[in-house]
Write a protein that holds these residues in place. Structure first.
Motif, PDB file in Angstrom:
ATOM      1  N   GLU A   5       0.838  -1.198   0.000  1.00 51.12           N
ATOM      2  CA  GLU A   5       0.000   0.000   0.000  1.00 51.12           C
ATOM      3  C   GLU A   5       0.879   1.258   0.000  1.00 51.12           C
ATOM      4  O   GLU A   5       0.597   2.219  -0.711  1.00 51.12           O
ATOM      5  CB  GLU A   5      -0.918  -0.015   1.217  1.00 51.12           C
ATOM      6  N   GLU A   6       1.940   1.254   0.810  1.00 51.97           N
ATOM      7  CA  GLU A   6       2.848   2.404   0.854  1.00 51.97           C
ATOM      8  C   GLU A   6       3.551   2.590  -0.495  1.00 51.97           C
ATOM      9  O   GLU A   6       3.759   3.725  -0.946  1.00 51.97           O
ATOM     10  CB  GLU A   6       3.872   2.222   1.969  1.00 51.97           C
ATOM     11  N   LEU A   7       3.921   1.474  -1.131  1.00 51.77           N
ATOM     12  CA  LEU A   7       4.567   1.572  -2.440  1.00 51.77           C
ATOM     13  C   LEU A   7       3.609   2.167  -3.466  1.00 51.77           C
ATOM     14  O   LEU A   7       4.008   3.033  -4.267  1.00 51.77           O
ATOM     15  CB  LEU A   7       5.035   0.190  -2.894  1.00 51.77           C
ATOM     16  N   ASN A   8       2.369   1.738  -3.448  1.00 50.65           N
ATOM     17  CA  ASN A   8       1.398   2.284  -4.399  1.00 50.65           C
ATOM     18  C   ASN A   8       1.182   3.779  -4.180  1.00 50.65           C
ATOM     19  O   ASN A   8       1.045   4.552  -5.138  1.00 50.65           O
ATOM     20  CB  ASN A   8       0.077   1.530  -4.293  1.00 50.65           C
ATOM     21  N   ASP A   9       1.141   4.189  -2.921  1.00 48.82           N
ATOM     22  CA  ASP A   9       1.019   5.613  -2.627  1.00 48.82           C
ATOM     23  C   ASP A   9       2.237   6.371  -3.152  1.00 48.82           C
ATOM     24  O   ASP A   9       2.104   7.485  -3.695  1.00 48.82           O
ATOM     25  CB  ASP A   9       0.872   5.844  -1.120  1.00 48.82           C
ATOM     26  N   PHE A  10       3.399   5.793  -2.985  1.00 46.05           N
ATOM     27  CA  PHE A  10       4.631   6.421  -3.472  1.00 46.05           C
ATOM     28  C   PHE A  10       4.605   6.565  -4.997  1.00 46.05           C
ATOM     29  O   PHE A  10       4.954   7.624  -5.535  1.00 46.05           O
ATOM     30  CB  PHE A  10       5.832   5.575  -3.041  1.00 46.05           C
ATOM     31  N   LEU A  11       4.170   5.515  -5.703  1.00 47.33           N
ATOM     32  CA  LEU A  11       4.135   5.565  -7.170  1.00 47.33           C
ATOM     33  C   LEU A  11       3.064   6.513  -7.680  1.00 47.33           C
ATOM     34  O   LEU A  11       3.174   7.035  -8.792  1.00 47.33           O
ATOM     35  CB  LEU A  11       3.900   4.158  -7.725  1.00 47.33           C
ATOM     36  N   THR A  12       2.039   6.748  -6.877  1.00 47.53           N
ATOM     37  CA  THR A  12       1.034   7.747  -7.273  1.00 47.53           C
ATOM     38  C   THR A  12       1.656   9.133  -7.309  1.00 47.53           C
ATOM     39  O   THR A  12       1.363   9.942  -8.196  1.00 47.53           O
ATOM     40  CB  THR A  12      -0.148   7.723  -6.290  1.00 47.53           C
ATOM     41  N   LEU A  13       2.531   9.401  -6.351  1.00 48.37           N
ATOM     42  CA  LEU A  13       3.204  10.703  -6.294  1.00 48.37           C
ATOM     43  C   LEU A  13       4.402  10.765  -7.230  1.00 48.37           C
ATOM     44  O   LEU A  13       4.767  11.855  -7.693  1.00 48.37           O
ATOM     45  CB  LEU A  13       3.664  10.983  -4.856  1.00 48.37           C
ATOM     46  N   SER A  14       5.034   9.628  -7.497  1.00 53.14           N
ATOM     47  CA  SER A  14       6.225   9.577  -8.355  1.00 53.14           C
ATOM     48  C   SER A  14       6.020   8.533  -9.453  1.00 53.14           C
ATOM     49  O   SER A  14       6.668   7.473  -9.453  1.00 53.14           O
ATOM     50  CB  SER A  14       7.469   9.237  -7.525  1.00 53.14           C
ATOM     51  N   PRO A  15       5.132   8.801 -10.410  1.00 51.76           N
ATOM     52  CA  PRO A  15       4.796   7.774 -11.414  1.00 51.76           C
ATOM     53  C   PRO A  15       5.938   7.480 -12.385  1.00 51.76           C
ATOM     54  O   PRO A  15       5.867   6.493 -13.113  1.00 51.76           O
ATOM     55  CB  PRO A  15       3.597   8.394 -12.149  1.00 51.76           C
ATOM     56  N   HIS A  16       6.970   8.316 -12.412  1.00 46.78           N
ATOM     57  CA  HIS A  16       8.076   8.089 -13.338  1.00 46.78           C
ATOM     58  C   HIS A  16       9.146   7.163 -12.754  1.00 46.78           C
ATOM     59  O   HIS A  16      10.075   6.787 -13.462  1.00 46.78           O
ATOM     60  CB  HIS A  16       8.736   9.420 -13.708  1.00 46.78           C
ATOM     61  N   ASP A  17       9.027   6.826 -11.476  1.00 46.04           N
ATOM     62  CA  ASP A  17      10.071   6.030 -10.830  1.00 46.04           C
ATOM     63  C   ASP A  17       9.786   4.538 -10.964  1.00 46.04           C
ATOM     64  O   ASP A  17       8.637   4.098 -10.834  1.00 46.04           O
ATOM     65  CB  ASP A  17      10.180   6.395  -9.337  1.00 46.04           C
ATOM     66  N   GLU A  18      10.844   3.774 -11.183  1.00 48.35           N
ATOM     67  CA  GLU A  18      10.775   2.311 -11.210  1.00 48.35           C
ATOM     68  C   GLU A  18      11.355   1.797  -9.898  1.00 48.35           C
ATOM     69  O   GLU A  18      12.538   2.005  -9.605  1.00 48.35           O
ATOM     70  CB  GLU A  18      11.570   1.759 -12.383  1.00 48.35           C
ATOM     71  N   PRO A  19      10.548   1.137  -9.041  1.00 50.74           N
ATOM     72  CA  PRO A  19      11.057   0.669  -7.741  1.00 50.74           C
ATOM     73  C   PRO A  19      11.820  -0.655  -7.888  1.00 50.74           C
ATOM     74  O   PRO A  19      11.333  -1.593  -8.528  1.00 50.74           O
ATOM     75  CB  PRO A  19       9.785   0.500  -6.916  1.00 50.74           C
ATOM     76  N   ILE A  20      12.978  -0.722  -7.288  1.00 49.10           N
ATOM     77  CA  ILE A  20      13.840  -1.907  -7.336  1.00 49.10           C
ATOM     78  C   ILE A  20      14.077  -2.398  -5.907  1.00 49.10           C
ATOM     79  O   ILE A  20      14.564  -1.638  -5.060  1.00 49.10           O
ATOM     80  CB  ILE A  20      15.200  -1.587  -7.998  1.00 49.10           C
ATOM     81  N   LEU A  21      13.720  -3.665  -5.644  1.00 47.77           N
ATOM     82  CA  LEU A  21      13.949  -4.258  -4.324  1.00 47.77           C
ATOM     83  C   LEU A  21      15.289  -4.992  -4.313  1.00 47.77           C
ATOM     84  O   LEU A  21      15.570  -5.805  -5.208  1.00 47.77           O
ATOM     85  CB  LEU A  21      12.823  -5.241  -3.987  1.00 47.77           C
ATOM     86  N   LEU A  22      16.096  -4.710  -3.288  1.00 44.48           N
ATOM     87  CA  LEU A  22      17.349  -5.437  -3.055  1.00 44.48           C
ATOM     88  C   LEU A  22      17.272  -6.118  -1.694  1.00 44.48           C
ATOM     89  O   LEU A  22      16.852  -5.495  -0.699  1.00 44.48           O
ATOM     90  CB  LEU A  22      18.552  -4.470  -3.079  1.00 44.48           C
ATOM     91  N   ILE A  23      17.651  -7.376  -1.688  1.00 45.00           N
ATOM     92  CA  ILE A  23      17.735  -8.132  -0.436  1.00 45.00           C
ATOM     93  C   ILE A  23      19.144  -8.706  -0.355  1.00 45.00           C
ATOM     94  O   ILE A  23      19.575  -9.421  -1.268  1.00 45.00           O
ATOM     95  CB  ILE A  23      16.708  -9.275  -0.382  1.00 45.00           C
ATOM     96  N   GLU A  24      19.852  -8.399   0.728  1.00 43.25           N
ATOM     97  CA  GLU A  24      21.223  -8.901   0.895  1.00 43.25           C
ATOM     98  C   GLU A  24      21.283  -9.695   2.197  1.00 43.25           C
ATOM     99  O   GLU A  24      21.023  -9.162   3.273  1.00 43.25           O
ATOM    100  CB  GLU A  24      22.207  -7.725   0.937  1.00 43.25           C
TER     101      GLU A  24
END
Length: 688
Positions: free
Chosen positions: A263-282
């Motif tokens: 839900e937080e990611l969707n809210d973020f993409l609503t405000l920043s629709p040009h950004d591509e989110p990348i998840l990193l797990i180390e």
């Protein structure tokens, strides 16, 4: 004679030669901190920009050597462009221009203000000068609109095309991999049921391991090869255990994130629709960021590139909670801006920096980068169709289409009347008010509103461009004036100077209004003796010859010489210029109140050029009778232009097509032969 011709040719070639390129010292004055001027690359005056550490940071170059598009003066507009490695404009500055409207009309400040709009824009973004049209799309497909300069949009369009042509040429040669088409973006309508196992099996979650032994090998033979005892003790253990997941596609994000984080990611993409989110797990001991990392900034240990160009990664500043079946470790979501060329549907590379320190007091830091690749399949993305900018001339036409249509309709009505129904027009009971009304439209709509005041500068610039072997495409950037030129050339063949000078010249209309104002104020008329009138009419040809000579002998001074025309002051800038220009234009209008259209008759170089058409016209369009000139001299006496010879013949090179003589010729009340004929008829009828 041959030797003289050769000498004149060499002199001309030297005088009209292109301006010398700027020296490196001159180029350096345009470089903005923190950049420094680097080394030249190629033979087109392109230099690298370097940062304070000497690393290449971009390019700086002049536009004229690369894209010498001629302006309305016939000479190219030269600008300095600073471009970073990602294709972003750092700055665009004016070096030299000779556009008539900016030389002394509006001044150079509006031009420089126009160039400031490029700062921060990317050359991969379609840019046009004008106003939005149609569906502008979204993301990478949208157009960026640059505000033009009122009264000078055609000139800034030429500057814009010069900037783009030069910049794209440099990018193609020096910036391989620069994105020139809209990047793919997640398809919001694509659905696929996925879980973590499916992500791993399909490579949607890519797994990358770097062992302790591999890090040891990277530092072998360096100062830091013995500074990681744990790696030496367990060489087969993982030093980096990294998972990469692109969270842009909704189906993938749902399979990875908890409901709250999703839900937080969707809210973020609503405000920043040009950004591509990348998840990193180390999950190993390397981690993702250092102790000094600040949220919402670029991670200090992580970098990326695609197509040979760096990709800007920033922390999305989101709390990351994963689904239970995912690996446990350090997790963070980064964002990459698709507007800057990142295409998530193409392979890209991520690099993790491994750091070692040698010594306990002020330790020496050593680094090695380990690079891995990731790609998410095309089925999760959609590539928007690029909204291609219209060609420059079509864009110019679109922005002026209402004005051009209105002008075209007006001319379509006026020309047939003047060609086939001029006697009807001249015979109207209120012909003078009708003519003044049409001249008011010429002054208000063609002149002040449409900025369609034709000038001798355009034919001279065309001559200069033709001699230089350049393109005449600059004429297309002002479709309103181009339509006027086309009609004027037609009139040149059919009527001589009459059509333009008598009906379509805004300053000529202004002079005619000044004459009528003088009559209303009962000012005395200054009528020169005919001998002086004829001598002064020759002056405009001398001025025209001088301007043509200036094209050959001193082209850089052409704009100043063309100020003999007060058009720019009275029409283009509406007297908002230096006082001496305004005083010069006002002087002609004041003189016009006592001397009928003195500038048009005696000085105007464009009128002199148009007058040649009067000698070459295809027909005699003013009706004459055998009695004209002998014995009748009425038309000659009343002609304000003194364009009728004592013999009654029309001097078409001086005729402004005012139609006053046609009104007299067709009137049984004023034309002497017709009056006499009517009296004779009346006497015969009375005698009978």
């Amino acid at each position: 004679m041959h030797l003289l011709v050769s000498a004149l040719f060499l002199l001309f070639s030297a005088l009209v030669a292109k301006a010398d390129r700027l020296t490196p010292d001159q180029i350096a004055t345009y470089v903005k901190p923190p950049h420094l001027l680097g080394e030249p690359v190629g033979d087109k005056g392109v230099y690298t920009l370097v940062d304070v550490y000497g690393a290449e940071a971009g390019f700086i170059f002049e536009t004229e050597p690369i894209a010498p598009l001629p302006g309305f003066s016939g000479a190219p507009i030269n600008m300095i462009v600073m471009l970073d490695r990602e294709g972003n404009f750092i700055d665009v500055e004016l070096v030299e221009q000779n556009e008539p409207i900016f030389v002394s009309g509006l001044g150079v400040a509006p031009f420089e203000g126009f160039l400031e709009q490029y700062q921060g824009l990317n050359i991969a973004t379609p840019m046009v000068v004008g106003t939005p049209y149609g569906n502008t799309g979204a993301d990478g497909s949208s157009l960026t609109y640059l505000d033009g300069v009122t009264k000078a949009t055609a000139s800034v369009r030429i500057a814009h095309e010069s900037i783009l042509a030069a910049t794209l040429a440099v990018a193609r040669d020096r910036m391989q991999g620069l994105a020139t088409s809209p990047p793919a973006q997640p398809d919001p309508d694509y659905r696929e049921d996925l879980d973590w196992e499916a992500l791993v099996n399909q490579g949607l979650a890519s797994h990358h391991i770097v062992s302790n032994a591999e890090t040891q090998e990277a530092f072998a033979g360096t100062l830091w090869e013995d500074d990681d005892p744990e790696a030496q003790a367990a060489p087969q253990e993982a030093y980096i255990d990294l998972w990469i997941v692109d969270l842009g596609p909704p189906s993938i994000a749902r399979a990875v994130l908890s409901d709250q984080t999703l839900e937080e990611l969707n809210d973020f993409l609503t405000l920043s629709p040009h950004d591509e989110p990348i998840l990193l797990i180390e999950t190993a001991r390397h981690g993702l960021v250092g102790e000094d990392f600040v949220r919402n900034t670029a991670p200090d240990w992580i970098s990326a590139e695609q197509g040979g160009l760096p990709v800007a990664l920033r922390d999305a500043d989101l709390y990351v909670e994963l689904r239970p079946d995912l690996p446990e470790g350090s997790a963070m979501i980064l964002r990459a801006d698709r507007r800057l060329g990142f295409n998530p549907a193409q392979e890209w590379q991520l690099s993790l920096q491994v750091r070692r320190e040698h010594g306990s007091f002020r330790p020496v830091v050593g680094t090695q980068d380990f690079t891995v690749s990731h790609r998410t399949p095309d089925r999760f993305f959609v590539t928007p169709d690029a909204l291609e900018p219209l060609s420059p001339w079509r864009e110019a036409l679109r922005n002026r289409q209402t004005d051009v249509i209105a002008l075209g309709l007006g001319l379509a009505l006026l020309l047939p009347v003047l060609l086939w129904r001029q006697s009807w027009l001249a015979g109207l009971r209120h012909f003078t008010p009708v003519r003044l009304g049409l001249l008011a439209v010429t002054l208000g709509f063609i002149g002040w509103w449409g900025q369609g005041q034709l000038s001798i500068v355009t034919p001279l610039a065309t001559l200069r461009t033709a001699l230089d072997g350049g393109s005449l495409a600059f004429l297309l950037y002002d479709p309103f004036s181009l339509l006027l030129w086309m009609v004027t050339i037609l009139g040149f063949v059919l009527w001589g100077r009459g059509l333009f000078c008598g009906w379509l010249c805004p300053f000529g209309a202004m002079q005619e209004f000044a004459h009528h104002l003088g009559r209303m104020l009962r000012l005395p008329r200054l009528i020169l003796p005919r001998a002086w009138d004829r001598r002064l009419k020759s002056l405009k040809y001398v001025i025209l010859a001088g301007l043509v000579a200036t094209v050959f002998l001193a082209p850089d001074h052409l704009d100043s010489a063309a100020e003999v025309e007060p058009f720019k002051t009275a029409i283009t800038t509406f007297f908002l210029r230096e006082w001496y220009f305004s005083a010069y234009a006002a002087l002609w209008l004041l003189l016009g109140m006592t001397t009928f259209k003195g500038f048009c008759r005696y000085v105007c170089p464009l009128g002199a050029l148009m007058a040649i058409g009067g000698l070459l016209r295809l027909r005699r369009w003013i009706p004459r009778r055998v009695e004209c000139g002998s014995p009748c001299q009425l038309c000659r006496v009343r002609c304000n232009y003194r364009a009728i010879k004592p013999t009654g013949e029309i001097e078409y090179d001086e005729c402004f097509q005012c139609l006053d003589c046609v009104t007299i010729h067709d009137s049984t009340e004023t034309c002497v032969p017709l009056v006499l004929a009517r009296r004779q008829t009346w006497r015969r009828d009375s005698a009978a």
